[in-house]
Design a protein around this motif. Structure first.
Motif, PDB file in Angstrom:
ATOM      1  N   THR A 190     -15.817 -12.851  16.119  1.00 30.00           N
ATOM      2  CA  THR A 190     -15.859 -12.369  14.744  1.00 30.00           C
ATOM      3  C   THR A 190     -17.383 -11.755  14.477  1.00 30.00           C
ATOM      4  O   THR A 190     -17.536 -10.673  13.911  1.00 30.00           O
ATOM      5  N   GLY A 191     -18.262 -12.303  15.481  1.00 27.95           N
ATOM      6  CA  GLY A 191     -19.466 -11.697  15.015  1.00 27.95           C
ATOM      7  C   GLY A 191     -20.060 -12.411  13.692  1.00 27.95           C
ATOM      8  O   GLY A 191     -21.542 -12.238  13.338  1.00 27.95           O
ATOM      9  N   LEU A 192     -19.349 -13.433  13.294  1.00 23.77           N
ATOM     10  CA  LEU A 192     -19.879 -13.885  11.968  1.00 23.77           C
ATOM     11  C   LEU A 192     -20.902 -15.171  12.120  1.00 23.77           C
ATOM     12  O   LEU A 192     -20.602 -15.823  13.291  1.00 23.77           O
ATOM     13  N   GLY A 193     -21.286 -15.838  11.301  1.00 26.51           N
ATOM     14  CA  GLY A 193     -21.985 -16.952  11.274  1.00 26.51           C
ATOM     15  C   GLY A 193     -21.311 -18.019  10.752  1.00 26.51           C
ATOM     16  O   GLY A 193     -20.266 -17.651  10.070  1.00 26.51           O
ATOM     17  N   THR A 219     -10.503  -6.816  10.184  1.00 34.17           N
ATOM     18  CA  THR A 219     -11.035  -6.847  11.322  1.00 34.17           C
ATOM     19  C   THR A 219     -11.346  -8.149  11.883  1.00 34.17           C
ATOM     20  O   THR A 219     -10.850  -8.752  13.163  1.00 34.17           O
ATOM     21  N   VAL A 220     -11.855  -9.217  10.990  1.00 33.64           N
ATOM     22  CA  VAL A 220     -12.225 -10.507  11.497  1.00 33.64           C
ATOM     23  C   VAL A 220     -10.901 -11.468  11.659  1.00 33.64           C
ATOM     24  O   VAL A 220     -10.925 -12.075  12.582  1.00 33.64           O
ATOM     25  N   LEU A 221      -9.792 -11.354  10.941  1.00 32.53           N
ATOM     26  CA  LEU A 221      -8.657 -12.017  10.927  1.00 32.53           C
ATOM     27  C   LEU A 221      -7.977 -11.720  12.117  1.00 32.53           C
ATOM     28  O   LEU A 221      -7.573 -12.412  12.909  1.00 32.53           O
ATOM     29  N   ALA A 222      -8.202 -10.252  12.591  1.00 33.52           N
ATOM     30  CA  ALA A 222      -7.439  -9.872  13.725  1.00 33.52           C
ATOM     31  C   ALA A 222      -8.156 -10.396  14.865  1.00 33.52           C
ATOM     32  O   ALA A 222      -7.466 -10.981  15.977  1.00 33.52           O
ATOM     33  N   ALA A 223      -9.253 -10.447  14.746  1.00 37.94           N
ATOM     34  CA  ALA A 223     -10.053 -11.105  16.037  1.00 37.94           C
ATOM     35  C   ALA A 223      -9.879 -12.647  15.985  1.00 37.94           C
ATOM     36  O   ALA A 223      -9.409 -13.129  17.190  1.00 37.94           O
TER      37      ALA A 223
END
Lengths: 201, 201
Positions: free
Chosen positions: B37-40, B11-15
DNA sequence: CCAGTTCTTGACTGCGCGGTCCACGACGAC
DNA sequence: GTCGTCGTGGACCGCGCAGTCAAGAACTGG
């Protein structure tokens, strides 16, 4: 009275254009522009405004110049179809021109900016339609000369020619071997131009 | 033991891919990547390295995925020439796909980075050669099926097909009307594929 | 030679960037 | 429940960016 400019505007704009052309808009810093032009920040800003305005300026100049050149090539060709072929194969013929790694400035602009900058999108779309219009006249002439299928719509055919040429330019940008690029260009030119059932034997 | 990851890698890589795809490399900030991604920052860096490595990663994934899809389309086609036509017209058929404003991620990468980044240049050049190789097999099959001129070199013909398709994709990026784009794609597909003197009546 | 005007130079500013780092906390093993 | 591990989030850093501005230099008309 007053101090005259110490730079030649055309020279500066050409240097700026080449910098944007080679590196793109975002990857070109103001310092790059100062380096290639030799000007100071103040001079550049006073003369041309900020980075974006400068970009739009050289892009407009580029379109004008290339379309002038295209008109000349098409007008000079003994037969219109020769001019069209020359347009299609030009990127492969000249390794320093649009077929080289840096491609076509207008196409690069569209590629980099069109999705994010409405002005650039509008400019590039308009420029390509104008280009298709120029080519459409040549297609019509080729039809009259019996070198192009008579039932084709000139504008549609011209757009296909633009697309094919841009495809060739693009292949050049991938660093393909020059000989291979030439082969691609010849193949595509044959296919796009030689659908000529109307040609008299 | 230890804390498991709280995000799904795919999901992250797609975003990330979509962000780079839409905005390009230079115009995508690290903060953009965190947002989509919503990640930090820490998580993203620990998992994938810096911005450039992340870019190369999603680019590689994209190439792998699209070439897999291309192989599938070509294999599924009842006749090879149908698959080739579908490849050529795909950018115009799907307004959310490669024909849309954002174009083809691989082509955009080549366009933006190839002149400045040797790794991207090598990757994109290799990817397009691979793509031509895949298409060349289909061309050869089309020749066996009598749908493609038998005297053409499959690899050369395949490169021309790639160029034509990229030209169509590019026209889509300029914001051309969908109907016009479809017309261009059909015209070019006819011209590139229907040079078929070997077809039995 | 002087006055007036414009061009030029480069110091300066504030901001946003990519990248680092560390304290916190969630989790699994036992 | 306890402990060790590792993912997490955000504070933090230095840099380089685009853009501003003021003081001085160069030139011309008179």
């Amino acid at each position: 009275m007053a101090r005259p400019r110490q730079f030649d505007e055309k020279t500066v704009l050409a240097a700026v254009r080449d910098q944007f052309w080679t590196a793109g808009y975002a990857a070109t810093s103001l310092e790059d522009l100062l380096r290639v032009t030799g000007l100071g920040k103040g001079s550049l800003y006073a003369a041309f405004g900020d980075k974006r305005r400068l970009y739009l300026r050289v892009l407009g100049d580029y379109v004008e110049a290339t379309h002038g050149a295209l008109r000349a090539v098409l007008a000079d060709a003994p037969r219109a179809v020769d001019g069209l072929r020359r347009y299609l194969t030009a990127p492969a013929a000249d390794p320093t021109g649009a077929g080289a790694l840096r491609g076509c400035f207008l196409a690069n602009s569209a590629s980099e900016m069109a999705a994010a900058d409405a002005d650039v999108l509008a400019a590039s779309r308009g420029a390509f339609e104008e280009r298709a219009g120029i080519l459409a006249e040549a297609v019509a002439r080729a039809q009259r000369e019996g070198d192009f299928s008579a039932d084709a719509d000139p504008l549609h055919a011209a757009r296909a020619i633009v697309a094919a040429q841009q495809g060739i330019v693009f292949m050049g940008r991938t660093g393909i071997d020059v000989a291979e690029l030439r082969a691609v260009a010849e193949t595509l030119a044959d296919q796009v131009l030689s659908a000529t059932p109307a040609r008299q034997p």
